[in-house]
Motif scaffolding. Structure first.
Motif: not given
Length: 459
Positions: A54, A89-90, A92-98, A270
Motif C-alpha cells: 500500500t 484510509a485505505v 481502514f477500508t480494508m479493515w472494515a470491508s473485510t 477523510v
C-alpha cells in the motif's frame, strides 16, 4: 565534463527509508502489543505485506519520490501528511470491508504513530540538510535569464535572497544589450549555455515572440537543459495558477484552487470524518446531555439553535449550535452584540469559550461543513456585505468550517465595522487559495491558542 547528478537516486533512497521506518513501526508495535518483535499468529504476515505494498503505491501516486527545489518545507510536510492520510484510509477500508477485526487496533495505532513520526522527522531533516548544503555552494544549478525586464530582475533578486533553492545566476540576455548586467543578445544564449554548463533557462521576455522562444525551446530540449517560461500574472491575484490542456492548446486557469483536485478533497474529507467522529464519540456524547441540561434549567426552549447558513456553492444548509440566547424573534435578523440582553448566563460562557460551536461537528460528519474553512455567516450578514466587498463570494468556493484562518487570527464575535468583515474575508480568501492539510492542522492549533488566551472579544 559531465556533472554528476545524485538526485536520480533520491526516489529509490526515499522509498527504501520510508519502508524501513514503516517496518520499524510495525515490529515495535508488535513488541508493545504482544511483547515480541516477531509476527503474532499466521495473519500478521499478510498485514505486513499489505502495509508495504500500500505504501509503495501511495508513494508514487502522491509523488513522494520528488524533491523540487522551489517547494517549501511546509509543502513537503503537507504532501507527507496527505500520503499518510490516504494510507490510513485505505487500511481502514480494508479493515472494515473485510471485517478483519482480529487485527489489533492498538497494534495499527502504534505502527502508524511510530511510522508518522519517523517519516516526517527524516524527510524534514533531509530537506533541511539539502537546503543547507546548497547555501554552501553545492548541488547548484547554473541558470541564465532571458529578458532584462521587471520580471527577470525580480526573479534574480528572489533567487539571490533564497540560496537554499540552489540556483546560481550566470547572466541576463536581452535584445537590448546596453545594460551592464546583460551578457549578450538573445541569439547568443545557445553558445553561452554550452560553454558555461547552463542547466536552466528562464525565459521572461516581455513579449514571447515565436522567433525568440521556439529556437530556445528547441535548443534546450536537444541539450537536456530545462527551460521555463515566465510572464507577469501577478495582477490576477492568484499564486496557484493551473495549466490545463485542451487538445494541443494550453490554457491557464486563474481560478484554480487546491481543493479543485479530487485527491485533496478526498484527503480533507477523510480528515473531517476522523476528526469529527473522534469529537462526537469522546466529547459530544457526554457534553451534549450536560450542556443541554444547563440550557434547559436556565431558560425554556430547545437545546440546539439551528439556522440556515450559506455553505459551499452559496447553497443553504442547517447549521447547528448550542442555544445561547433566550428564544426570540430577532435571532435571524439581529447579530449578537456585546452585553446583548438576549444572551443567557450559560450562553455567555458558551460563546466566550466557543463551546456553542461544538454541535457543528455533526455538520462536519454529515458533510455540509469541514473542521477548517471560512466560518458560515448568518444569511443577513452575507447579504449586507457581499455587495460591498470584492470577491466576497470566493469564500464559498469551499465548505464552511467550525473554525477558520480568520478566527485563528482573532476575528471572532461581532463584526460591527466594515474593516472587521473585510479582514475576515481577506483571510478566508487566502485560505481558499492556499489550502493544504498541514495548513488545516496549523489553524486548529492556532484556534485553540486563540480561545485559551485571547477570548476577551468573543461574545
Amino acid at each position: 565534463m559531465q556533472k554528476r547528478r545524485f538526485s536520480k537516486y533520491f526516489p529509490a533512497l526515499f522509498l527504501f527509508i520510508d519502508l524501513l521506518f514503516l517496518n520499524v513501526g510495525f515490529f515495535v508495535a508488535n513488541y508493545v502489543r504482544f511483547n515480541t518483535f516477531w509476527f503474532q499468529g499466521d495473519r500478521y504476515p499478510f498485514l505486513f505485506v499489505f502495509l508495504n505494498i500500500t505504501w509503495v503505491v501511495i508513494f508514487f501516486v502522491t509523488k513522494l519520490d520528488r524533491v523540487d527545489r522551489e517547494r517549501s518545507v511546509v509543502d513537503y510536510i503537507s504532501q507527507i501528511l496527505l500520503g499518510l492520510t490516504i494510507n490510513l484510509a485505505v487500511v481502514f477500508t480494508m479493515w472494515a470491508s473485510t471485517r478483519a477485526y482480529f487485527y489489533s487496533r492498538e497494534h495499527l495505532f502504534y505502527t502508524y504513530l511510530i511510522f508518522s513520526v519517523l517519516i516526517i522527522g527524516w524527510r524534514v531533516g533531509f530537506i533541511n540538510i539539502l537546503r543547507f548544503y546548497r547555501t554552501k555552494g553545492y548541488n547548484i544549478r547554473n541558470i541564465v535569464i532571458v529578458g532584462y525586464g521587471p520580471i527577470g530582475r525580480n526573479l534574480k533578486r528572489h533567487l539571490e535572497n533564497n540560496p537554499e533553492i540552489g540556483y546560481k545566476f550566470k547572466g541576463f540576455f536581452d535584445h537590448k544589450t546596453e545594460q551592464a548586467e546583460v551578457a549578450g543578445p538573445v541569439e547568443n544564449v545557445p553558445e553561452y549555455a554550452k560553454e558555461n554548463g547552463i542547466d536552466v533557462i528562464f525565459c521572461c521576455l516581455p513579449k514571447l515572440f515565436e522567433q525568440d522562444v521556439k529556437p530556445l525551446i528547441d535548443f534546450a530540449e536537444n541539450n537536456l537543459i530545462t527551460i521555463k517560461l515566465l510572464s507577469d500574472f501577478s495582477k490576477v491575484g492568484n499564486k496557484k495558477l493551473e495549466v490545463q490542456q485542451y487538445g494541443n492548446i494550453p490554457v491557464l486557469n486563474v481560478s484554480s484552487i487546491p481543493l479543485d483536485r479530487m485527491i485533496n478533497r478526498f484527503a480533507k474529507r477523510v480528515f473531517d470524518i476522523l476528526f469529527s467522529g473522534f469529537v462526537m464519540i469522546f466529547l459530544l456524547s457526554w457534553l451534549i446531555p450536560l450542556i443541554g441540561l444547563l440550557i434547559k434549567l436556565e431558560s425554556p426552549g430547545p437545546i440546539f439553535f439551528i439556522q440556515n447558513r450559506h455553505g459551499k456553492g452559496n447553497k443553504y444548509f442547517p447549521c447547528w449550535k448550542f442555544r445561547s440566547m433566550v428564544v426570540n424573534k430577532e435571532s435571524d435578523s439581529k447579530q449578537a452584540t456585546k452585553n446583548d440582553a438576549r444572551i443567557t448566563k450559560i450562553g455567555a460562557f458558551l460563546r466566550k469559550s466557543s463551546l456553542d460551536e461544538l454541535p457543528q461537528f455533526i455538520n462536519v460528519f454529515l458533510g455540509n461543513m469541514s473542521v477548517v474553512g471560512p466560518r458560515p455567516h448568518p444569511i443577513k450578514l452575507n447579504e449586507e456585505f457581499s455587495p460591498k466587498i470584492d470577491r466576497f463570494i470566493q469564500r464559498h468556493a469551499v465548505k464552511p468550517g467550525v473554525t477558520g484562518l480568520a478566527q485563528a487570527k482573532g476575528y471572532r464575535g461581532e463584526t460591527a465595522r466594515f474593516s472587521e468583515m473585510y479582514g475576515r474575508v481577506k483571510l478566508d480568501r487566502f485560505y481558499v487559495k492556499n489550502w493544504s492539510l498541514w495548513f488545516d492542522v496549523k489553524i486548529i492549533f492556532m484556534t485553540i491558542y486563540s480561545i485559551l488566551f485571547k477570548t476577551e472579544n468573543a461574545y
